[in-house]
Scaffold this active site. Structure first.
Site, mmCIF file in Angstrom:
data_model
loop_
_atom_site.group_PDB
_atom_site.id
_atom_site.type_symbol
_atom_site.label_atom_id
_atom_site.label_comp_id
_atom_site.label_asym_id
_atom_site.label_seq_id
_atom_site.Cartn_x
_atom_site.Cartn_y
_atom_site.Cartn_z
ATOM 1 N N GLU A 40 26.481 -18.342 -33.017
ATOM 2 C CA GLU A 40 25.542 -18.640 -31.981
ATOM 3 C C GLU A 40 25.895 -19.767 -30.920
ATOM 4 O O GLU A 40 27.313 -20.560 -31.102
ATOM 5 C CB GLU A 40 24.767 -19.573 -32.540
ATOM 6 C CG GLU A 40 23.823 -18.938 -33.892
ATOM 7 C CD GLU A 40 22.950 -19.695 -34.460
ATOM 8 O OE1 GLU A 40 22.185 -20.205 -34.830
ATOM 9 O OE2 GLU A 40 22.636 -19.650 -35.486
ATOM 10 N N GLU A 60 25.293 -23.269 -40.635
ATOM 11 C CA GLU A 60 25.391 -25.029 -39.985
ATOM 12 C C GLU A 60 25.316 -25.427 -41.616
ATOM 13 O O GLU A 60 24.035 -26.306 -41.363
ATOM 14 C CB GLU A 60 24.366 -24.672 -39.245
ATOM 15 C CG GLU A 60 24.784 -24.217 -38.597
ATOM 16 C CD GLU A 60 23.639 -24.472 -36.953
ATOM 17 O OE1 GLU A 60 22.406 -25.597 -37.273
ATOM 18 O OE2 GLU A 60 24.184 -24.374 -35.833
#
Ligand code: FCB
Length: 454
Positions: free
Chosen positions: A357, A178
């Site tokens: 995720e 991320e």
């Protein structure tokens, strides 16, 4: 616990779609679970500094102890084996293996990850490593951190070193987790380490992160790494609150700065130039996009919720038809199908995708040894259905990693938010499988048994 499964089973169609060539996993990250912040020569990271600074996290909580996974690793791997997962996504703490982020390596730190990988393999669980999950060595922050181009070079050295050591046994290696969060939350919004508030700097940082990703892929391949290499991006679909031109434009700009900002340099060799984007990196040098665009063996995606774009004052609220999680995030599984089919159509020749995720925080309570977390089971079921719809539409998605294996340190939210399949009592470090863990175990076992069972 087959009664758990009955009212909430995946549809037969989804079971058929996900029963082949699909990896079932769980995910964690180093700072959120390891603890042992000063053990065996680990150096401090920017998250140690940030979490210890007054007023940065809920109740001033830090990852000093977290889930004490560093000392309880075999027990935690045994939990995963009990769940029957195929794969485990974890991250490597850079400052544990190289305390300053440059210079000397820490053999004890490397040995921990050696043991983790070997313990996983002995249990038949595929290790998926992430090299950077937000915990830059403080020693590099002191030299400028991600604002400095040199940090990208240091990251490439670190990546190659880890790959030489572990690469023969890893199922995948991801460079960054991320990068949007590192850039924006860490450098523009002051919410995450290192805590800066400078939008122009955040744009420069995003470029150095992408550059470091490309340099790391080059360095690992030059080191002869055979493990598949990729990156993990946090993505969302974006919905305009109304049909107004202003809301539509806002949704498009947000999608451009969240999703396309990272996809286009990697897959198309340029940043989006949309009018609504205010800050462009000032630090792009000739040849950078050729480095950033190294071929990927896979693309990791994290999905939690959608972007809701409203220009009205006060903003039109998102419908939240399925409610919100304990983070206040709208539960919107259709956004995952929309996102996956959208990027599949937009970018030609994407590599295989893993959902690295997905999960929810829930206000779980342990009562008589049980956590009845029905909302989490519902969240998982709906998102697995959403993945199946995308797969049926032609998206090459190969696996699902639930975030997270354990309740853990949720960054600036401290220990307040529980994402785990496994409940952690932080006073005793006792682990308890929640109902969702039992459901996941049964779901995995049923799908392995063949699509018709269940
Ligand atoms: C993601 C992070 C992960 C965790 C979840 C809830 O953005 O990668 O570490 O905090 O959100």
């Amino acid at each position: 616990m087959s009664n758990l499964n009955d009212p909430i089973a995946l549809t037969p169609q989804t079971r058929a779609t996900l029963s082949r060539d699909f990896a079932w996993g769980v995910a964690t990250s180093a700072y959120q679970i390891e603890g042992a912040a000063a053990a065996d020569g680990r150096g401090p990271s920017i998250w140690d500094t940030f979490s210890h600074a007054p007023g940065k996290t809920v109740r001033g909580e830090t990852g000093d102890v977290a889930c004490d996974h560093y000392h309880r690793m075999p027990e935690d791997v045994a939990l995963m084996a009990d769940l029957g997962v195929d794969a485990y996504r974890f991250s490597i703490s850079w400052s544990r293996v190289q305390p300053l982020g440059h210079g000397a390596w820490n053999e004890a730190g490397l040995a921990f990850y050696d043991r983790l990988v070997d313990t996983l393999l002995a249990r038949g669980i595929r290790p998926s490593a992430t090299l950077y999950h937000w915990d830059l060595p403080q020693g590099l922050q002191d030299l400028g951190g991600w604002a400095s181009r040199d940090t990208a070079l240091r990251f490439a050295d670190y990546s190659a070193h880890v790959a030489r050591r572990l690469g023969d046994r890893l199922a995948t290696i991801s460079t960054h987790n991320e990068p949007w969060c590192t850039a924006k939350l860490g450098h523009a919004w002051g919410k995450f380490a290192p805590g800066f508030r400078d939008e122009a700097l955040a744009a420069d940082v995003s470029h150095h992160l992408l550059l470091s990703h490309g340099l790391a892929l080059q360095a690992m391949r030059a080191a002869g790494t055979r493990a598949p290499l990729g990156i993990v991006l946090n993505h969302s679909s974006a919905s305009a609150a109304t049909d107004s031109a202003a809301d539509q434009a806002r949704a498009a700009t947000e999608y451009a700065s969240f999703v396309r900002w990272y996809m286009e340099p990697i897959f198309e060799g340029a940043y989006p130039q949309d009018e609504g984007i205010e800050h462009h990196p000032r630090n792009v040098q000739p040849g950078d996009f050729a480095i950033i665009g190294q071929p990927l063996d896979f693309l990791g995606i994290n999905y939690y919720t959608r972007i809701w774009a409203s220009t009205a004052q006060p903003p039109v609220p998102a419908p939240c038809a399925l409610g919100v999680t304990d983070m206040g995030w709208e539960i919107y599984p259709e956004g995952l199908t929309e996102l996956l089919t959208g990027i599949h159509q937009r970018y030609a020749g994407l590599p295989p995708i893993y959902l690295m995720e997905n999960g929810m925080a829930n206000a779980d309570v342990l009562v008589d040894g049980r956590v009845a977390d029905a909302p989490r089971i519902d969240y998982m079921r709906r998102h697995l259905e959403a993945i199946a719809r995308a797969r049926e539409a032609g998206v090459d998605i190969r696996g699902f990693f639930y975030w997270s294996l354990l309740d853990n340190y949720e960054w600036d939210s401290g220990y307040d938010k529980r994402f785990g399949l496994v409940h952690v009592d932080y006073a005793t470090q006792r682990r308890t499988l929640k109902d969702s863990a039992l459901w996941y175990r049964e779901t995995i076992a049923n799908l392995r048994g063949g699509a018709g069972h269940g």
